[in-house]
Write a protein that holds these residues in place. Structure first.
Motif, PDB file in Angstrom:
ATOM      1  N   ILE A  63       8.417  49.320  -6.769  1.00 20.89           N
ATOM      2  CA  ILE A  63       8.316  50.075  -8.154  1.00 20.89           C
ATOM      3  C   ILE A  63       7.263  49.343  -8.906  1.00 20.89           C
ATOM      4  O   ILE A  63       6.584  47.674  -8.957  1.00 20.89           O
ATOM      5  CB  ILE A  63       9.739  49.634  -9.550  1.00 20.89           C
ATOM      6  N   VAL A  64       6.350  49.972  -9.228  1.00 18.36           N
ATOM      7  CA  VAL A  64       4.341  49.082  -9.533  1.00 18.36           C
ATOM      8  C   VAL A  64       4.577  49.761 -11.146  1.00 18.36           C
ATOM      9  O   VAL A  64       4.634  51.628 -10.688  1.00 18.36           O
ATOM     10  CB  VAL A  64       3.348  49.570  -8.494  1.00 18.36           C
ATOM     11  N   ASP A  65       4.063  49.158 -12.226  1.00 10.77           N
ATOM     12  CA  ASP A  65       4.351  49.553 -13.092  1.00 10.77           C
ATOM     13  C   ASP A  65       2.812  49.449 -13.892  1.00 10.77           C
ATOM     14  O   ASP A  65       2.543  48.356 -14.161  1.00 10.77           O
ATOM     15  CB  ASP A  65       4.947  48.951 -14.262  1.00 10.77           C
ATOM     16  N   LEU A  66       2.454  50.208 -13.634  1.00 14.11           N
ATOM     17  CA  LEU A  66       1.002  51.166 -14.287  1.00 14.11           C
ATOM     18  C   LEU A  66       0.819  49.838 -15.422  1.00 14.11           C
ATOM     19  O   LEU A  66       0.007  49.630 -16.221  1.00 14.11           O
ATOM     20  CB  LEU A  66       0.332  51.728 -14.600  1.00 14.11           C
ATOM     21  N   ARG A  67       1.355  50.262 -16.535  1.00  9.66           N
ATOM     22  CA  ARG A  67       1.195  49.632 -18.271  1.00  9.66           C
ATOM     23  C   ARG A  67       1.294  47.863 -17.692  1.00  9.66           C
ATOM     24  O   ARG A  67       0.429  47.027 -18.332  1.00  9.66           O
ATOM     25  CB  ARG A  67       2.645  49.391 -19.067  1.00  9.66           C
ATOM     26  N   ASP A  68       1.828  47.081 -16.868  1.00  5.68           N
ATOM     27  CA  ASP A  68       1.220  45.904 -16.270  1.00  5.68           C
ATOM     28  C   ASP A  68       0.159  45.880 -15.902  1.00  5.68           C
ATOM     29  O   ASP A  68      -0.271  44.144 -15.961  1.00  5.68           O
ATOM     30  CB  ASP A  68       2.149  45.165 -15.381  1.00  5.68           C
ATOM     31  N   PHE A  69      -0.709  46.608 -15.758  1.00  4.94           N
ATOM     32  CA  PHE A  69      -2.886  46.326 -15.503  1.00  4.94           C
ATOM     33  C   PHE A  69      -2.705  46.565 -16.270  1.00  4.94           C
ATOM     34  O   PHE A  69      -4.353  47.528 -15.789  1.00  4.94           O
ATOM     35  CB  PHE A  69      -1.966  47.116 -13.608  1.00  4.94           C
ATOM     36  N   PHE A  70      -2.692  47.224 -17.344  1.00  9.88           N
ATOM     37  CA  PHE A  70      -3.311  48.012 -18.618  1.00  9.88           C
ATOM     38  C   PHE A  70      -4.735  47.116 -18.561  1.00  9.88           C
ATOM     39  O   PHE A  70      -3.943  45.815 -18.957  1.00  9.88           O
ATOM     40  CB  PHE A  70      -2.675  48.266 -19.861  1.00  9.88           C
ATOM     41  N   ASN A  71      -5.840  47.157 -18.743  1.00 11.77           N
ATOM     42  CA  ASN A  71      -6.986  46.363 -18.830  1.00 11.77           C
ATOM     43  C   ASN A  71      -7.042  45.121 -18.257  1.00 11.77           C
ATOM     44  O   ASN A  71      -7.995  44.205 -17.942  1.00 11.77           O
ATOM     45  CB  ASN A  71      -7.426  45.838 -20.263  1.00 11.77           C
ATOM     46  N   ARG A  72      -6.384  45.486 -16.840  1.00  5.85           N
ATOM     47  CA  ARG A  72      -6.145  44.475 -15.152  1.00  5.85           C
ATOM     48  C   ARG A  72      -6.737  45.283 -13.982  1.00  5.85           C
ATOM     49  O   ARG A  72      -6.178  44.649 -12.851  1.00  5.85           O
ATOM     50  CB  ARG A  72      -5.418  43.823 -15.531  1.00  5.85           C
ATOM     51  N   LYS A  73      -8.052  45.953 -13.974  1.00  5.46           N
ATOM     52  CA  LYS A  73      -8.288  46.934 -13.084  1.00  5.46           C
ATOM     53  C   LYS A  73      -8.298  45.889 -11.356  1.00  5.46           C
ATOM     54  O   LYS A  73      -8.104  46.105 -10.329  1.00  5.46           O
ATOM     55  CB  LYS A  73      -9.790  47.201 -13.309  1.00  5.46           C
ATOM     56  N   VAL A  74      -8.956  44.495 -11.660  1.00  4.19           N
ATOM     57  CA  VAL A  74      -9.224  44.004 -10.709  1.00  4.19           C
ATOM     58  C   VAL A  74      -7.508  42.945  -9.571  1.00  4.19           C
ATOM     59  O   VAL A  74      -7.393  43.670  -8.790  1.00  4.19           O
ATOM     60  CB  VAL A  74      -9.884  43.091 -10.652  1.00  4.19           C
ATOM     61  N   GLU A  75      -6.168  43.189 -11.144  1.00  6.40           N
ATOM     62  CA  GLU A  75      -5.752  42.469 -10.744  1.00  6.40           C
ATOM     63  C   GLU A  75      -4.526  43.771 -10.515  1.00  6.40           C
ATOM     64  O   GLU A  75      -3.865  43.483  -8.786  1.00  6.40           O
ATOM     65  CB  GLU A  75      -4.941  41.913 -11.545  1.00  6.40           C
ATOM     66  N   LEU A  76      -5.037  44.873 -10.584  1.00  2.00           N
ATOM     67  CA  LEU A  76      -4.033  46.510  -9.284  1.00  2.00           C
ATOM     68  C   LEU A  76      -4.432  46.111  -8.434  1.00  2.00           C
ATOM     69  O   LEU A  76      -3.741  46.542  -7.368  1.00  2.00           O
ATOM     70  CB  LEU A  76      -4.539  47.805 -10.834  1.00  2.00           C
ATOM     71  N   ARG A  77      -5.516  46.555  -8.555  1.00  2.00           N
ATOM     72  CA  ARG A  77      -6.330  46.658  -6.448  1.00  2.00           C
ATOM     73  C   ARG A  77      -5.780  44.920  -5.915  1.00  2.00           C
ATOM     74  O   ARG A  77      -5.904  45.354  -4.380  1.00  2.00           O
ATOM     75  CB  ARG A  77      -8.020  47.100  -6.712  1.00  2.00           C
TER      76      ARG A  77
END
Length: 209
Positions: A63-77
């Motif tokens: 599971i990946v919750d995109l909310r954990d990466f709101f305004n954290r684009k580098v960390e998401l990549r």
């Protein structure tokens, strides 16, 4: 990028999805279309089934919750670099589209089209790939703002597909009667679209927009 786009769940030919993985078989399950319903127990039950279904195909779904990466684009990549593909579950297409924007997942996908990553999804996970979410507003509520979400509804899709998609068409799904209205909207507004019955899917490769 390799695409497997289903009307509902993994469809009648799930091996068409798993066969697209040539390298890493770790799959990020993007769950945010379900955020319209904040009942954690309800979400967990649905997501446990996704993990099991992928496991039965020899895929490791996490599971990946995109909310954990709101305004954290580098960390998401950085996080997504661990996966060979994505499984984007259905739910509310407008909530999912907003999650993609606030996390930068949409930018990541568009910049990764030339790769061998695999994008699989169903229902809302397919609709967001279209040029527009107009018509889908007759099925999903556009103005839902779960915790952490902000702003006005987004009406633009990712434009990866050059047509809209009407999932659950003429099926036993509880939204099938609403899809009839969406199809009528597409026709009246001269919008290109594909209607998918539950059990049907689209398999394609798209390497640019």
């Amino acid at each position: 990028m390799h695409f497997y786009l289903s009307s509902y769940q993994l469809c009648n030919q799930p091996s068409r999805f798993s066969s697209k993985f040539k390298g890493k078989r770790k799959v990020a399950i993007i769950k945010n279309a379900l955020d319209f319903n904040e009942d954690i127990g309800w979400q967990s039950k649905k997501l446990d089934q996704q993990i099991l279904d992928l496991k039965n195909l020899g895929l490791d779904g996490q599971i990946v919750d995109l909310r954990d990466f709101f305004n954290r684009k580098v960390e998401l990549r950085e996080n997504l670099s661990n996966y060979g593909g994505f499984w984007v579950v259905g739910g509310n297409a407008f909530v999912l589209r907003k999650a993609m924007r606030q996390s930068g997942f949409d930018e990541f996908l568009l910049s990764s089209l030339a790769s061998d990553l695999v994008y699989g999804g169903y229902s809302a996970g397919v609709c967001v790939l279209s040029p527009s979410l107009h018509g889908i507003h007759l099925v999903d509520k556009p103005d839902i703002l779960p915790a952490g979400y902000r702003g006005e509804p987004m009406w633009d899709g990712l434009n990866i597909l050059k047509y809209s998609v009407a999932p659950h068409y003429a099926s036993q799904h509880h939204e099938s009667h609403l899809i009839e209205h969406a199809v009528k909207y597409f026709i009246e507004n001269k919008m290109l679209f594909v209607a998918l019955k539950d059990g049907e899917s689209i398999s394609c490769d798209i390497f640019s927009v």
